[in-house]
Motif scaffolding. Sequence first.
Motif, PDB file in Angstrom:
ATOM      1  N   LEU A  18      45.871  48.398  41.023  1.00 49.02           N
ATOM      2  CA  LEU A  18      44.579  49.069  41.144  1.00 49.02           C
ATOM      3  C   LEU A  18      43.696  48.772  39.941  1.00 49.02           C
ATOM      4  O   LEU A  18      42.501  48.444  40.076  1.00 49.02           O
ATOM      5  CB  LEU A  18      44.813  50.567  41.273  1.00 49.02           C
ATOM      6  CG  LEU A  18      43.594  51.459  41.452  1.00 49.02           C
ATOM      7  CD1 LEU A  18      43.061  51.349  42.867  1.00 49.02           C
ATOM      8  CD2 LEU A  18      43.936  52.904  41.132  1.00 49.02           C
ATOM      9  N   MET A  19      44.258  48.881  38.738  1.00 51.16           N
ATOM     10  CA  MET A  19      43.486  48.661  37.522  1.00 51.16           C
ATOM     11  C   MET A  19      43.106  47.190  37.358  1.00 51.16           C
ATOM     12  O   MET A  19      42.026  46.870  36.851  1.00 51.16           O
ATOM     13  CB  MET A  19      44.282  49.136  36.309  1.00 51.16           C
ATOM     14  CG  MET A  19      44.467  50.643  36.259  1.00 51.16           C
ATOM     15  SD  MET A  19      42.884  51.481  35.994  1.00 51.16           S
ATOM     16  CE  MET A  19      43.422  53.191  35.949  1.00 51.16           C
ATOM     17  N   PHE A  20      43.984  46.294  37.765  1.00 51.46           N
ATOM     18  CA  PHE A  20      43.665  44.870  37.699  1.00 51.46           C
ATOM     19  C   PHE A  20      42.458  44.565  38.577  1.00 51.46           C
ATOM     20  O   PHE A  20      41.516  43.876  38.157  1.00 51.46           O
ATOM     21  CB  PHE A  20      44.885  44.058  38.145  1.00 51.46           C
ATOM     22  CG  PHE A  20      44.717  42.573  38.007  1.00 51.46           C
ATOM     23  CD1 PHE A  20      44.963  41.933  36.792  1.00 51.46           C
ATOM     24  CD2 PHE A  20      44.328  41.793  39.080  1.00 51.46           C
ATOM     25  CE1 PHE A  20      44.816  40.569  36.653  1.00 51.46           C
ATOM     26  CE2 PHE A  20      44.166  40.425  38.960  1.00 51.46           C
ATOM     27  CZ  PHE A  20      44.418  39.805  37.739  1.00 51.46           C
ATOM     28  N   ALA A  21      42.481  45.086  39.803  1.00 47.91           N
ATOM     29  CA  ALA A  21      41.343  44.893  40.694  1.00 47.91           C
ATOM     30  C   ALA A  21      40.085  45.534  40.125  1.00 47.91           C
ATOM     31  O   ALA A  21      38.987  44.968  40.199  1.00 47.91           O
ATOM     32  CB  ALA A  21      41.655  45.473  42.067  1.00 47.91           C
ATOM     33  N   GLY A  22      40.249  46.738  39.540  1.00 47.82           N
ATOM     34  CA  GLY A  22      39.101  47.405  38.938  1.00 47.82           C
ATOM     35  C   GLY A  22      38.518  46.630  37.780  1.00 47.82           C
ATOM     36  O   GLY A  22      37.300  46.621  37.576  1.00 47.82           O
ATOM     37  N   GLY A  23      39.370  45.961  36.993  1.00 50.97           N
ATOM     38  CA  GLY A  23      38.879  45.135  35.896  1.00 50.97           C
ATOM     39  C   GLY A  23      38.021  43.989  36.391  1.00 50.97           C
ATOM     40  O   GLY A  23      36.967  43.677  35.812  1.00 50.97           O
ATOM     41  N   ILE A  24      38.462  43.360  37.472  1.00 52.56           N
ATOM     42  CA  ILE A  24      37.655  42.281  38.066  1.00 52.56           C
ATOM     43  C   ILE A  24      36.359  42.845  38.615  1.00 52.56           C
ATOM     44  O   ILE A  24      35.259  42.328  38.355  1.00 52.56           O
ATOM     45  CB  ILE A  24      38.445  41.582  39.184  1.00 52.56           C
ATOM     46  CG1 ILE A  24      39.732  40.955  38.650  1.00 52.56           C
ATOM     47  CG2 ILE A  24      37.576  40.507  39.843  1.00 52.56           C
ATOM     48  CD1 ILE A  24      40.636  40.404  39.747  1.00 52.56           C
ATOM     49  N   ASN A  25      36.480  43.909  39.402  1.00 51.75           N
ATOM     50  CA  ASN A  25      35.333  44.503  40.080  1.00 51.75           C
ATOM     51  C   ASN A  25      34.260  44.944  39.090  1.00 51.75           C
ATOM     52  O   ASN A  25      33.058  44.687  39.279  1.00 51.75           O
ATOM     53  CB  ASN A  25      35.831  45.704  40.895  1.00 51.75           C
ATOM     54  CG  ASN A  25      34.801  46.218  41.884  1.00 51.75           C
ATOM     55  OD1 ASN A  25      33.674  45.773  41.928  1.00 51.75           O
ATOM     56  ND2 ASN A  25      35.207  47.180  42.691  1.00 51.75           N
ATOM     57  N   GLY A  26      34.689  45.596  38.012  1.00 50.24           N
ATOM     58  CA  GLY A  26      33.726  46.129  37.060  1.00 50.24           C
ATOM     59  C   GLY A  26      32.983  45.079  36.275  1.00 50.24           C
ATOM     60  O   GLY A  26      31.895  45.349  35.749  1.00 50.24           O
TER      61      GLY A  26
END
Length: 438
Positions: A18-26
């Motif tokens: 979840l956090m990995f995806a959030g890092g990309i997304n943000g």
Amino acid sequence: MHRHFGTIGALLMGSAALMFAGGINGLILPLRGAEEGFSSLSLGLLGTGWALGYVSGCLSVPRLVGRVGHIRAFSVMAGLAAVSILLSLLFIHAWAWIVLRALAGYCFAGAAMIVESWINERTPGEARGGVFGVYTMVNLAATTAGQMLLMTGDTGGYAFFVLAAIFYALALLPTAVTQQIAPQPMVAASLDLPALWRNSPLAVVAVVLVGVSNGAFGTLGAVYGARIGLDVSTIAIFMSIAVVAGAALQVPVGFLSDRMDRRFVLLGLGAVAAAVDVTFVFIAPTAPMLVLALASVFGAAVYAMYPVIVAHANDHAPENYFLRTSGGLLLLFGIGSIAGPLMGGLLMNLTGPAGLFMNSLAAHALLIVYGAWRIRRRDAPGPRDKAAFHTAPVGTQTTPQTNLLNPAIEEAPETAARAGSDAGAGPENRPDPQPGDG
């Protein structure tokens, strides 16, 4: 402590995805938006949308979990987050992205709350401190890795949007296939913002101002880097180094604040951050190494402020108010994070890239002035009256359920109140927090 990871290992894996995806997304959205010619104001509104969605998720997701359970609710959150980033690729328009970013913020908060409450129930009190530390470091490493991934490709294509969606989808697998029994419904602490103000006016004002500064930087820092000519690799490091420095400084800052008036520590951090703000505004450095060095100092100061504020508020909080205090401060931080990107984007539109740090300078200057006034109004608590200092996740990596992982808080206020009432010492027999305590 290690024996407990057998029961929560899958949850940590899901959180990491979840956090990995959030890092990309943000990071991909402000970078791609800048390439597409979006205004700084509209890019700032991405952060405002995210914060609105995040706060809404923190307030409403516990009711959803109560209706459908942890596993179904988490699947909904991760699935909708994946949809939001894919729709951002299909509809490359500022206003569409603002709405979709709000949806992502809602889903991200909800998914994080579910994982955190699940970990909390599966971990006994004596092990929560260690588990919380591992959980925080996993999230920090995953978020940083997601941001750094952007160094490897072209932000003008579709690959990073698809990768973020893939990892959002992967995040739901560990909870979907786990054989662990789903936890009990989430505990929702009742918030009392007027009591929080009476308890510590400085904490209330400071946490909003820190939300203004940190929310703007977290959203528009990448835009600032692009506007001053940094390449994508340097921008990724620029954003990551600030978060890592903030996480690293929390331990020494906590050590210092336990041994002196926390308000002086908070003002010192504000002064360091303001000095960096002044440098960015009036000197406007563009040399990559100098910009990165300043970003590390800035991040070390601004991301270490929040746990000092929480500890200061808890120093004056009555017994069994710790969860309410932390939850109230988190909500106020979210309100500041809603306003910060909007004001920062507007200033960048009017004055150029330096407007981002003009916004931060105003917030930090107000914090220093108000903090100095409060110091004159009230003495600091004695060493024996201080609450324990606990590090906090940086950025938007915390929800009200994170506070339940804190080993200093073994019971929710409702549970503690019942126990205290049985002993004749419940909150109804205690005085409310008195005005002017900080």
